[in-house]
Motif scaffolding. Structure first.
Motif, PDB file in Angstrom:
ATOM      1  N   ALA A  47       0.835  -1.206   0.000  1.00  0.00           N
ATOM      2  CA  ALA A  47       0.000   0.000   0.000  1.00  0.00           C
ATOM      3  C   ALA A  47       0.872   1.259   0.000  1.00  0.00           C
ATOM      4  CB  ALA A  47      -0.936  -0.016   1.204  1.00  0.00           C
ATOM      5  N   MET A  48       2.010   1.203   0.695  1.00  0.00           N
ATOM      6  CA  MET A  48       2.933   2.346   0.671  1.00  0.00           C
ATOM      7  C   MET A  48       3.484   2.551  -0.742  1.00  0.00           C
ATOM      8  SD  MET A  48       4.941   1.644   4.278  1.00  0.00           S
ATOM      9  CE  MET A  48       6.191   2.952   4.157  1.00  0.00           C
ATOM     10  N   ARG A  49       3.865   1.457  -1.388  1.00  0.00           N
ATOM     11  CA  ARG A  49       4.387   1.555  -2.762  1.00  0.00           C
ATOM     12  C   ARG A  49       3.318   2.136  -3.691  1.00  0.00           C
ATOM     13  NH1 ARG A  49       6.606  -3.012  -3.175  1.00  0.00           N
ATOM     14  NH2 ARG A  49       8.765  -2.302  -3.103  1.00  0.00           N
ATOM     15  N   TYR A  50       2.081   1.670  -3.514  1.00  0.00           N
ATOM     16  CA  TYR A  50       0.972   2.146  -4.336  1.00  0.00           C
ATOM     17  C   TYR A  50       0.808   3.660  -4.192  1.00  0.00           C
ATOM     18  CZ  TYR A  50      -3.812   2.311  -6.214  1.00  0.00           C
ATOM     19  OH  TYR A  50      -4.930   2.599  -6.957  1.00  0.00           O
ATOM     20  N   ALA A  51       0.894   4.134  -2.966  1.00  0.00           N
ATOM     21  CA  ALA A  51       0.678   5.565  -2.720  1.00  0.00           C
ATOM     22  C   ALA A  51       1.868   6.404  -3.180  1.00  0.00           C
ATOM     23  CB  ALA A  51       0.432   5.807  -1.230  1.00  0.00           C
ATOM     24  N   LEU A  52       3.050   5.829  -3.079  1.00  0.00           N
ATOM     25  CA  LEU A  52       4.274   6.608  -3.275  1.00  0.00           C
ATOM     26  C   LEU A  52       4.747   6.614  -4.722  1.00  0.00           C
ATOM     27  CD1 LEU A  52       6.222   8.192  -1.475  1.00  0.00           C
ATOM     28  CD2 LEU A  52       7.433   6.049  -0.994  1.00  0.00           C
ATOM     29  N   LEU A  53       4.444   5.554  -5.459  1.00  0.00           N
ATOM     30  CA  LEU A  53       5.044   5.394  -6.788  1.00  0.00           C
ATOM     31  C   LEU A  53       3.998   5.231  -7.875  1.00  0.00           C
ATOM     32  CD1 LEU A  53       7.964   3.178  -5.568  1.00  0.00           C
ATOM     33  CD2 LEU A  53       8.225   5.392  -6.679  1.00  0.00           C
ATOM     34  N   SER A  54       2.948   6.048  -7.797  1.00  0.00           N
ATOM     35  CA  SER A  54       1.883   5.919  -8.797  1.00  0.00           C
ATOM     36  C   SER A  54       1.880   7.127  -9.733  1.00  0.00           C
ATOM     37  CB  SER A  54       0.536   5.759  -8.094  1.00  0.00           C
ATOM     38  OG  SER A  54       0.364   6.761  -7.112  1.00  0.00           O
ATOM     39  N   VAL A  69      -3.002  10.671   0.667  1.00  0.00           N
ATOM     40  CA  VAL A  69      -3.711   9.476   1.153  1.00  0.00           C
ATOM     41  C   VAL A  69      -4.680   9.857   2.275  1.00  0.00           C
ATOM     42  CG1 VAL A  69      -3.441   7.257   2.345  1.00  0.00           C
ATOM     43  CG2 VAL A  69      -1.878   7.876   0.487  1.00  0.00           C
ATOM     44  N   HIS A  70      -4.213  10.670   3.212  1.00  0.00           N
ATOM     45  CA  HIS A  70      -5.103  11.058   4.321  1.00  0.00           C
ATOM     46  C   HIS A  70      -6.201  12.023   3.852  1.00  0.00           C
ATOM     47  CE1 HIS A  70      -2.498   9.775   8.035  1.00  0.00           C
ATOM     48  NE2 HIS A  70      -2.789   8.785   7.238  1.00  0.00           N
ATOM     49  N   ASP A  71      -5.856  12.959   2.970  1.00  0.00           N
ATOM     50  CA  ASP A  71      -6.881  13.907   2.491  1.00  0.00           C
ATOM     51  C   ASP A  71      -7.998  13.200   1.727  1.00  0.00           C
ATOM     52  OD1 ASP A  71      -5.301  15.852   3.557  1.00  0.00           O
ATOM     53  OD2 ASP A  71      -4.929  16.934   1.707  1.00  0.00           O
ATOM     54  N   ASP A  72      -7.671  12.100   1.069  1.00  0.00           N
ATOM     55  CA  ASP A  72      -8.676  11.378   0.279  1.00  0.00           C
ATOM     56  C   ASP A  72      -9.620  10.536   1.141  1.00  0.00           C
ATOM     57  OD1 ASP A  72      -7.780  12.335  -2.165  1.00  0.00           O
ATOM     58  OD2 ASP A  72      -6.455  10.636  -2.548  1.00  0.00           O
ATOM     59  N   LEU A  73      -9.294  10.333   2.415  1.00  0.00           N
ATOM     60  CA  LEU A  73     -10.086   9.434   3.275  1.00  0.00           C
ATOM     61  C   LEU A  73     -11.546   9.904   3.378  1.00  0.00           C
ATOM     62  CD1 LEU A  73      -7.521   8.871   6.189  1.00  0.00           C
ATOM     63  CD2 LEU A  73      -8.376   7.100   4.622  1.00  0.00           C
ATOM     64  N   PRO A  74     -12.456   8.974   3.637  1.00  0.00           N
ATOM     65  CA  PRO A  74     -13.878   9.329   3.742  1.00  0.00           C
ATOM     66  C   PRO A  74     -14.140  10.466   4.727  1.00  0.00           C
ATOM     67  CG  PRO A  74     -13.640   6.953   3.681  1.00  0.00           C
ATOM     68  CD  PRO A  74     -12.249   7.516   3.728  1.00  0.00           C
ATOM     69  N   PRO A  77      -7.831   4.137  -8.368  1.00  0.00           N
ATOM     70  CA  PRO A  77      -8.540   4.145  -7.073  1.00  0.00           C
ATOM     71  C   PRO A  77      -7.631   4.736  -5.998  1.00  0.00           C
ATOM     72  CG  PRO A  77      -8.718   2.001  -8.124  1.00  0.00           C
ATOM     73  CD  PRO A  77      -7.752   2.795  -8.943  1.00  0.00           C
ATOM     74  N   THR A  78      -8.210   5.539  -5.111  1.00  0.00           N
ATOM     75  CA  THR A  78      -7.420   6.084  -4.003  1.00  0.00           C
ATOM     76  C   THR A  78      -6.981   4.941  -3.081  1.00  0.00           C
ATOM     77  OG1 THR A  78      -9.551   6.619  -2.992  1.00  0.00           O
ATOM     78  CG2 THR A  78      -8.353   8.420  -4.024  1.00  0.00           C
ATOM     79  N   CYS A  79      -5.995   5.226  -2.253  1.00  0.00           N
ATOM     80  CA  CYS A  79      -5.364   4.174  -1.439  1.00  0.00           C
ATOM     81  C   CYS A  79      -6.393   3.415  -0.597  1.00  0.00           C
ATOM     82  CB  CYS A  79      -4.277   4.805  -0.557  1.00  0.00           C
ATOM     83  SG  CYS A  79      -3.167   3.609   0.207  1.00  0.00           S
ATOM     84  N   HIS A  80      -7.335   4.148  -0.001  1.00  0.00           N
ATOM     85  CA  HIS A  80      -8.318   3.475   0.859  1.00  0.00           C
ATOM     86  C   HIS A  80      -9.376   2.733   0.063  1.00  0.00           C
ATOM     87  CE1 HIS A  80     -10.385   7.309   0.071  1.00  0.00           C
ATOM     88  NE2 HIS A  80     -11.486   6.627   0.241  1.00  0.00           N
ATOM     89  N   LYS A  81      -9.431   2.957  -1.260  1.00  0.00           N
ATOM     90  CA  LYS A  81     -10.327   2.163  -2.110  1.00  0.00           C
ATOM     91  C   LYS A  81      -9.624   0.888  -2.574  1.00  0.00           C
ATOM     92  CE  LYS A  81     -14.125   4.376  -2.138  1.00  0.00           C
ATOM     93  NZ  LYS A  81     -15.402   3.706  -1.809  1.00  0.00           N
ATOM     94  N   LYS A  82      -8.314   0.983  -2.742  1.00  0.00           N
ATOM     95  CA  LYS A  82      -7.528  -0.163  -3.202  1.00  0.00           C
ATOM     96  C   LYS A  82      -7.185  -1.096  -2.032  1.00  0.00           C
ATOM     97  CE  LYS A  82      -4.655  -2.044  -6.375  1.00  0.00           C
ATOM     98  NZ  LYS A  82      -5.016  -2.477  -7.732  1.00  0.00           N
ATOM     99  N   ILE A 125      -5.445   0.378   6.724  1.00  0.00           N
ATOM    100  CA  ILE A 125      -4.104   0.296   6.115  1.00  0.00           C
ATOM    101  C   ILE A 125      -3.751   1.638   5.471  1.00  0.00           C
ATOM    102  CG2 ILE A 125      -2.786  -0.778   4.224  1.00  0.00           C
ATOM    103  CD1 ILE A 125      -2.877  -2.579   6.630  1.00  0.00           C
ATOM    104  N   ALA A 126      -4.715   2.285   4.837  1.00  0.00           N
ATOM    105  CA  ALA A 126      -4.445   3.588   4.208  1.00  0.00           C
ATOM    106  C   ALA A 126      -4.031   4.626   5.260  1.00  0.00           C
ATOM    107  CB  ALA A 126      -5.671   4.070   3.434  1.00  0.00           C
ATOM    108  N   ILE A 127      -4.685   4.596   6.409  1.00  0.00           N
ATOM    109  CA  ILE A 127      -4.284   5.516   7.490  1.00  0.00           C
ATOM    110  C   ILE A 127      -2.833   5.244   7.883  1.00  0.00           C
ATOM    111  CG2 ILE A 127      -4.723   6.183   9.892  1.00  0.00           C
ATOM    112  CD1 ILE A 127      -7.732   5.466   9.316  1.00  0.00           C
ATOM    113  N   LEU A 128      -2.502   3.954   8.020  1.00  0.00           N
ATOM    114  CA  LEU A 128      -1.120   3.598   8.394  1.00  0.00           C
ATOM    115  C   LEU A 128      -0.117   3.950   7.302  1.00  0.00           C
ATOM    116  CD1 LEU A 128      -1.664   0.177  10.174  1.00  0.00           C
ATOM    117  CD2 LEU A 128      -0.788   2.289  11.195  1.00  0.00           C
TER     118      LEU A 128
END
Lengths: 295, 295
Positions: free
Chosen positions: A36-43, A83-88, A100-105, A110-113
């Motif tokens: 999930a970190m890789r997804y958020a960081l390297l997309s 990632v945090h700004d996109d949260l519900p 998809p945003t991190c918390h959707k994927k 896990i997205a919070i972490l």
């Protein structure tokens, strides 16, 4: 001198490689957190902040191997904030950069972490930077804590949250964005100033005038694109500010005035460049790129 | 020598005063974020980590004015982790220390930002510590990044999330807690080792053996209290591990074996103390306090 696109590719590639190595060096854990970190960081972000650090480093003659950890660190902070700004509970966005945003994927917890761990990673990278002495590490980390925390990005996001469904005036909107977006862009300048051997106070002030104008222009243009562009071009839902009933520059000023305001800010940035006794072509091109970009 | 309770009050009072000052020094923003940060940070926690730092500082002859910023920084990290762990997407807890959790008292988005800003504040405090030189700041920040991030607390919480509704074995449960809780307690020791003038490797190893045993005992006792205590005494819902279908030491070992395991860990901690050529009465009392506490 290379074009702004060439510079963008150069610094994005270097930053991505550095971040890939950071992730590769992490210990193996029985958890999906690293994926999930890789997804958020390297997309495939635009890597605007590493580009700005790179351009200012060229101007102040700071070698890439010194600037690179700071490019990586600031992208960790930027990625965590997205990632945090996109949260519900925040902006509740489902799409980011067309994906998809991190918390959707991944699960929302896990997205919070992911955000939490990426923030820590930013400081970890600075503290372990191979080519910086302890005094420079401390000075750069101070720049980052003030840009990323309550004094800067977090403070701006909090004002933004509290301002949803509430109309705020232009001064408050400007404060909000100076903190939420401007602080990290200013940090790009301040990082390189800390790394450079010496720089006259007047030139440092001109660089800060430049980054302040560009940082605000960046956000005004973001608001304009949210109104004028479509979701496919943006890679995220257009019109989301209106849907969330958020105050924006086009809403407060009108679209045409907001576009004129962008031009004024560009002129401010170019005036600042003219005060610098360096080749600032890259910085001038960057300022134009910021207000002419389509996504 | 003062009792463990006297030490707890002494270091908690000093830490709280330091944190109050940090909050007072923040700029005024039109947002409720600062109120929510104060709520999360200064709501009468046990201040176990400052106590441990204080006791080890006494043993290694490190003055309080050097240790105090680290006590405050680690409480920022601890408080942020509690706010985020309590969120609906994580453990979904409504009560903490007998009070509504941060996201129940404030909007959930603000609670997320509280955690984010408190993490930044931890590093900000270390970087601005008045009585530490740059090299010591960097070494302490390295201890904290590894204890708080993917290598430590965040990694442990991620394993914990992934392990909900899944049975894990004793080795995995021990790894989880060594990361989630143990890493920050180890950091308390490592901070003071970094601040002390010099310490023999064997004595450093004994201190680390002590903190490892105490850290694990802390979590085993937490699991035991979740089964044996009531919500009023705990200040949070008892039985929540069972409700969340989480693996715990009593669930894996049985309650009696878990209590015996705590005693074994206490013996390990006392053995480590016996290897140190210092007055370790405070550390011995701390270890006993950890496994005898009722909340």
């Amino acid at each position: 001198m290379s074009s702004i696109q060439d510079s963008q590719v150069k610094y994005a590639t270097a930053t991505d490689a550095f971040l890939e190595q950071q992730l590769a060096d992490l210990p193996q854990l029985p958890s999906q957190l690293i994926d999930a970190m890789r997804y958020a960081l390297l997309s495939q972000g635009k890597r605007v902040r590493p580009l700005l650090i790179g351009l200012v480093s060229e101007v102040l003659d700071v070698p890439l191997h010194k600037a690179l950890p700071l490019m990586a660190a600031i992208e960790c902070i930027h990625a965590y904030s997205l990632v945090h700004d996109d949260l519900p509970a925040m902006d509740d966005d489902d799409l980011r950069r067309g994906q998809p945003t991190c918390h959707k994927k991944f699960p929302e917890g896990i997205a919070i972490l992911v955000g939490d761990a990426l923030q820590t990673m930013a400081f970890d990278i600075i503290m372990h930077a191979e080519n910086l002495d302890a005094a420079k590490k401390v000075r750069c980390a101070k720049v980052l804590t003030r840009a990323a925390g309550f004094h800067g990005m977090c403070g701006g996001q909090a004002i933004d949250l509290d301002a949803t469904d509430v109309s705020i005036d232009l001064a408050q909107l400007t404060l909000l964005h100076n903190l939420k977006t401007g602080a990290l862009l200013n940090a790009c300048i301040d990082f390189v100033v800390e790394l450079s051997h010496d720089i006259a106070p007047a030139h440092k002030a001109a660089l800060q005038q430049y980054s302040k104008a560009v940082g605000l222009a960046f956000q005004v243009q973001d608001d304009i694109l949210d109104v004028t562009s479509d979701s496919v071009t943006l890679g995220k839902p257009s019109g989301s500010d209106v849907d969330l009933n958020k105050s924006t520059f086009p809403a407060l000023l009108g679209l045409k005035e907001a576009q004129l305001y962008c031009e004024t800010l560009l002129a401010d940035a170019l005036t600042a460049c003219a005060q610098l006794p360096y080749n600032t072509q890259g910085l001038q091109d960057f300022a134009k790129y910021i207000i002419q970009r389509k996504h």
